[in-house]
Design a protein around this motif. Sequence first.
Motif, PDB file in Angstrom:
ATOM      1  N   ALA A  78      99.614-106.976 -72.777  1.00  0.00           N
ATOM      2  CA  ALA A  78      99.154-107.736 -71.607  1.00  0.00           C
ATOM      3  C   ALA A  78      98.270-106.868 -70.721  1.00  0.00           C
ATOM      4  O   ALA A  78      97.263-107.337 -70.169  1.00  0.00           O
ATOM      5  CB  ALA A  78     100.352-108.259 -70.824  1.00  0.00           C
TER       6      ALA A  78
ATOM      7  N   ASP B 217     104.522-113.100 -64.967  1.00  0.00           N
ATOM      8  CA  ASP B 217     104.153-114.377 -65.588  1.00  0.00           C
ATOM      9  C   ASP B 217     103.114-114.179 -66.688  1.00  0.00           C
ATOM     10  O   ASP B 217     103.162-114.845 -67.730  1.00  0.00           O
ATOM     11  CB  ASP B 217     103.621-115.350 -64.539  1.00  0.00           C
ATOM     12  N   VAL B 218     102.183-113.265 -66.445  1.00  0.00           N
ATOM     13  CA  VAL B 218     101.133-112.986 -67.442  1.00  0.00           C
ATOM     14  C   VAL B 218     101.757-112.434 -68.722  1.00  0.00           C
ATOM     15  O   VAL B 218     101.416-112.841 -69.838  1.00  0.00           O
ATOM     16  CB  VAL B 218     100.095-111.997 -66.878  1.00  0.00           C
TER      17      VAL B 218
ATOM     18  N   ILE C 251     104.856-112.791 -69.756  1.00  0.00           N
ATOM     19  CA  ILE C 251     105.678-113.815 -70.405  1.00  0.00           C
ATOM     20  C   ILE C 251     104.804-114.802 -71.165  1.00  0.00           C
ATOM     21  O   ILE C 251     105.126-115.195 -72.297  1.00  0.00           O
ATOM     22  CB  ILE C 251     106.554-114.530 -69.363  1.00  0.00           C
ATOM     23  N   ASP C 252     103.700-115.203 -70.562  1.00  0.00           N
ATOM     24  CA  ASP C 252     102.780-116.117 -71.248  1.00  0.00           C
ATOM     25  C   ASP C 252     102.286-115.504 -72.557  1.00  0.00           C
ATOM     26  O   ASP C 252     102.181-116.185 -73.580  1.00  0.00           O
ATOM     27  CB  ASP C 252     101.582-116.446 -70.351  1.00  0.00           C
ATOM     28  N   LEU C 253     101.983-114.223 -72.529  1.00  0.00           N
ATOM     29  CA  LEU C 253     101.520-113.553 -73.743  1.00  0.00           C
ATOM     30  C   LEU C 253     102.634-113.513 -74.795  1.00  0.00           C
ATOM     31  O   LEU C 253     102.392-113.718 -75.986  1.00  0.00           O
ATOM     32  CB  LEU C 253     101.048-112.131 -73.431  1.00  0.00           C
TER      33      LEU C 253
ATOM     34  N   TYR D 294     104.972-115.654 -75.274  1.00  0.00           N
ATOM     35  CA  TYR D 294     105.074-116.967 -75.901  1.00  0.00           C
ATOM     36  C   TYR D 294     103.927-117.197 -76.889  1.00  0.00           C
ATOM     37  O   TYR D 294     104.127-117.801 -77.950  1.00  0.00           O
ATOM     38  CB  TYR D 294     105.090-118.058 -74.835  1.00  0.00           C
ATOM     39  N   LYS D 295     102.751-116.729 -76.552  1.00  0.00           N
ATOM     40  CA  LYS D 295     101.621-116.848 -77.479  1.00  0.00           C
ATOM     41  C   LYS D 295     101.870-116.041 -78.754  1.00  0.00           C
ATOM     42  O   LYS D 295     101.384-116.386 -79.827  1.00  0.00           O
ATOM     43  CB  LYS D 295     100.331-116.366 -76.812  1.00  0.00           C
TER      44      LYS D 295
ATOM     45  N   GLU E 150     113.921-118.304 -73.874  1.00  0.00           N
ATOM     46  CA  GLU E 150     113.557-118.204 -72.462  1.00  0.00           C
ATOM     47  C   GLU E 150     113.600-116.743 -72.023  1.00  0.00           C
ATOM     48  O   GLU E 150     114.548-116.014 -72.334  1.00  0.00           O
ATOM     49  CB  GLU E 150     114.512-119.038 -71.615  1.00  0.00           C
TER      50      GLU E 150
ATOM     51  N   LYS F  55     112.421-113.784 -65.585  1.00  0.00           N
ATOM     52  CA  LYS F  55     111.289-113.348 -64.758  1.00  0.00           C
ATOM     53  C   LYS F  55     111.743-112.266 -63.788  1.00  0.00           C
ATOM     54  O   LYS F  55     111.822-112.463 -62.574  1.00  0.00           O
ATOM     55  CB  LYS F  55     110.695-114.543 -64.012  1.00  0.00           C
TER      56      LYS F  55
END
Length: 763
Positions: A461, A525-526, A528-530, A532-533, A539, A542
């Motif tokens: 990230a 958040d950035v 975590i988004d990565l 998931y990608k 889950e 955070k």
Amino acid sequence: MSQQTLKKRIYKFLFKLFIASIAALLLLFGSIYLGFWGVIPSQKQLTEIQQSKATEVISSDHKLLGKFYTTDRQPITFKQIPKHVINALVATEDVRFFEHQGVDNLSLFRVLIKSILLQNKSAGGGSTLSQQLAKNMFPRKNLGKFGIVIHKIREIIISNRLEKVYTKEELLTHYLNTVPFSDNTFGIESAAKKFFNKSTHQLSIDQGAVLIGMLKTNYYYNPRLFPKKSKKRRNVVLNQMKKYLYLPDNVCKKLQQLPLELDYQSFSHNTGLAPYFREQLKKELKKWIKEYNAEHKTHFNLYNSGLKIHTTIDAGMQQLAEESMQSHLSKLQVDFERSHGKNAPWIKKNKLISKELIKLDAYKKLKAEGLSAKQIIKKMSEPHDIEWFTWKGKEVVTASTLDSIRHYYKFLNTGFVSLEPTTGAVKTWIGGINFEHFKYDHVSQSKRQVGSTFKPIVYAAALEQGYSPCSYISNAPITYEDLDDWTPKNASSATDSSKEYAIWSALSNSLNVISVKLLNYVGIDVAIDLAYKMGIESELPKVPSLALGTAELNVLELAKAYTTLSNNGSAVTPYYISKIEDASGNILETFKPSEKAEKAFSENTRQQLVAMMQRVTDSGTAKRLRTTYKLPNDIAAKTGTTQDNKDGWFVGVTPKLVSVCWVGADHHSVGFTNTRIGQGANSALPIFAKWFQKLNKDSKYRKYTSSRFRIAQKNKNALDCPAYKDPNLLKKIFSKKDRLKRKRFDRQQKKKGFLNRLFGKKK
């Protein structure tokens, strides 16, 4: 009364007795023929009869991994049966098979005279192969004292019909496909695979003779239990083949001198290769069969339809992986128990053992009977003979139920999986140390904190946001006020808190302080988004401690995320069934790799992250791969250890394989006593390392072991900087800022103030 009159009366009585006997025999025969003593199948029914067939699980290298069955039977065709097996069978069991029509009158007469009249038990049964086939296809029932006569007549009728329906070749095929062998095995194909690990057509003459020999009494001549008796019986079969001119005398003598050598394969669901995988496969297949039957109006059954399940598992790689796991964990277990000593939690009388006790069915049963807790504990403290698992093999000991709980409480367990990153094909699957005694699958079922194996996601990230491998970050600790004054600390004291470390070095040495800072810099958040990608589905919390791997994931899920490093930045979904066939070889469905997901990150990020993780292998926390195990391969690695040394992790990424290993105790209350033996580099890494050593020695795995990462020179150069440096005077002044409370620190980051510019975080 005259003598002549007496003779007439005797002759008349004998005649009446004869007529009555004939009438009784005809009546008995008629009642049997009409099915009063059991259904007699018609010729049409005999042509339609089908035997249940075991479902086979086949590896990608065409090895039989296991079976699902109620009866262990695997039918084959006549062409798959060697001529010498047919010769051995006929010579031993029915020498006039090709001459009679189901009943051998000479043998039957011999049995009537010797077995029934003279009570000679060694005379044999006199049944032809056709009669034996009738008995195999329609098993006998208990019909009392005269049942043997009824059974014989019934089998004569059925065998006569079989002879009319089938050719001699078909009868031999049906016989060899249904006859019971030792160890609850039915049919010669299943027997060949169980006792010699080969198909019937591969059997040698002496091996075929062993199998035919056990048909006389399959327990008494079981070669696994009674090798001497089995060898003697084998030689009798060979002698019969010589007697009836199927073998020359010199060949017979030579074969009789051969030792009896088995390659025994148990297809018990609890044992054999990849049992945890087969259990997972069973769950998937039951679901698939239900859906397939509903859609296609079919009636397939997992246990008797003879399906062939082709999987992606490589039997050779799986075998080497299991050997490596057993070699390492058997030794680690000794160190683990020694480190705990007399204060081990499984030795003490504590609440943890009590919690395990009340989960047992035996406890619940005694409680339902009205026993008090003290009475139940007293009952379960009574010793008795019990068989339990040890790394030296099964042991029968005198112990109580409480002793058994303590015994199993102490064992370390594992989860290990490897898959092809470009296809998702699972090549190895180890769900635990012993399926028979530890059913819980640590690949698919278990979720544990992943420790530092999550850090590469944070660093990816950062690279995506503009950081480079040579961006420097202070190693000075920070206290987070709103997290109960939490102050992340590095696991190793070898690093200097007064210095700034390049990102590549921080990852290589798994520095906690810098990893948490980096997560806050790029944003939780950035990151975590990565994640998931990259394929993470669970889950994610955070919280800043996410950088240290407080998220709970399973082994397969983590492996999926790391496929992005060898698959151009895209995650691939793991799969393990390639195709399913019916008993005739018709393909019911094929399974292909999933379509590539969108790229999680850029190619530059991927290459730089791979290069950084290679540094972990070359000089970081995974350097044992080079120093201890001498692995020359291209390996991007990451170790992981969770809080209080509860879990040890290792991730090994090569261009053609992604492997993830977890080691820890089943009960989370039990952990390693120190980092020396509990760290992922010591607990989990060696399983992968020993496995890869074995792969390197086998040329057939060269495509996996000789592959190399392709990294552009510019991305290699991106790591060309010192591992750490001293901050300049101005930064030293502001280094105190690193000790600010988290709220003030975060405000400065949000404002993108002069600290970011001063520290050179972004390029």
